[in-house]
Design a protein around this motif. Structure first.
Motif, short mmCIF file in Angstrom:
data_model
loop_
_atom_site.label_atom_id
_atom_site.label_comp_id
_atom_site.label_asym_id
_atom_site.label_seq_id
_atom_site.Cartn_x
_atom_site.Cartn_y
_atom_site.Cartn_z
N HIS A 189 -50.95 38.50 7.16
CA HIS A 189 -50.08 39.29 8.02
C HIS A 189 -49.63 38.51 9.26
N SER A 211 -46.07 45.44 20.57
CA SER A 211 -46.09 45.64 19.12
C SER A 211 -47.38 46.34 18.72
N MET A 223 -49.57 46.98 15.04
CA MET A 223 -49.78 46.95 13.59
C MET A 223 -50.20 48.36 13.20
N TRP A 224 -49.25 49.15 12.69
CA TRP A 224 -49.41 50.61 12.67
C TRP A 224 -50.00 51.11 11.35
N GLU A 258 -45.34 46.90 11.11
CA GLU A 258 -45.54 46.68 12.55
C GLU A 258 -44.46 47.45 13.32
N ARG A 278 -44.82 43.05 7.23
CA ARG A 278 -45.59 41.82 7.05
C ARG A 278 -46.30 41.92 5.70
#
Length: 275
Positions: A30, A94, A96-97, A111, A124
């Motif tokens: 990622h 940002s 990373m959700w 993201e 990603r």
């Protein structure tokens, strides 16, 4: 009879260790080599490419609505996304959700990003061919001539300079803390480059040079160790590296300040990535 000994240049050995670390850092899961899309969110809940669910924003908050069948889970907790979730970011932040796909459900990370005060989603994907085919960044051969002594001239106060980025829809700001001044091989005059401050007082210089668009990307950057007490610095252009935008069209990497150029071919550091 004793066998001949081989003397290893310690500077070259340090550079080779630097290169090994750099390539390993790029090839992480990622990481920058896995970017596969960049899409702005709209006010109306809408599908986006490569990610399940409906995505939207009211300008302040981002919303994602999904069902359990979509297979999305939160990166932080692994919890299944069912219904509507929200997140709020500041500009340039940002998150990373959510993640999905692959045998472990973690192949792709979506993201959430705030750029130019607008929300975007960037995917990603660990199966990206940019990552799976990566064999290291091409570089020039190590050159002692491009390890240069210079000086740092700090400003009384940091100065914010408007800049462009790799995404034409995103403007950036360079917080210049001073100028790095040096003489380069083949250049008769002193060169001055705006510098940003990094952790522990180190400097970051983003620059153009005459190799750009030929053997190197449109711009590169080089980190400089913290200036000595007398202001002197060592600029090792063998450690010049690409921004992520050299590897992917989905970066929002900062361009150099206007005029931040070395007026000669800096044949040191990273070249254009293969492919």
């Amino acid at each position: 009879m004793s066998s001949p000994t081989t003397t290893i240049d310690p500077q070259l050995a340090r550079w080779e260790r630097f290169r090994a670390g750099r390539n390993a850092a790029l090839a992480t899961e990622h990481g920058w080599l896995t970017l596969t899309s960049f899409q702005w969110l709209e006010a109306q809940p809408s599908k986006v490419e490569l990610v399940p669910g409906l995505w939207s924003t009211d300008g302040t908050t981002a919303f994602l609505t999904a069902s359990a069948a979509d297979g999305l889970t939160l990166v932080e907790t692994g919890q299944v996304v069912e219904g509507t979730i929200t997140a709020t970011l500041q500009d340039e932040e940002s998150l990373m959700w959510v993640q999905f796909g692959g045998d472990d459900g973690k192949q792709v990370v979506a993201e959430l990003a705030m750029r130019a005060d607008k929300y975007a989603v960037r995917t990603r994907d660990n199966s990206s061919p940019v990552l799976t085919g990566f064999e290291g960044v091409p570089t020039y051969a190590y050159s002692p001539a491009w390890v240069i002594e210079g000086r740092f001239e700090p400003y009384a106060e940091p100065m914010d300079v408007p800049i462009g980025t790799a995404n034409p829809l995103v403007d950036g700001v360079h917080r210049s803390v001073g100028e790095v001044v040096f003489r380069a091989p083949g250049v008769p005059h002193e060169i001055r480059l705006h510098a940003e401050e990094e952790k522990l007082g180190a400097l970051n210089v983003t620059f153009h040079d005459e190799t750009n668009g030929d053997t190197t990307d449109e711009w590169r950057k080089v980190f400089i160790p913290r200036p000595r007490p007398d202001g002197s610095v060592v600029i090792d252009f063998n450690r010049a590296i690409n921004y992520p935008s050299a590897f992917t069209p989905y970066g929002t990497c900062p361009m150099p300040v206007r005029g931040n150029s070395v007026d000669v071919r800096v044949e040191a550091g990273e070249k254009l990535p293969q492919g």
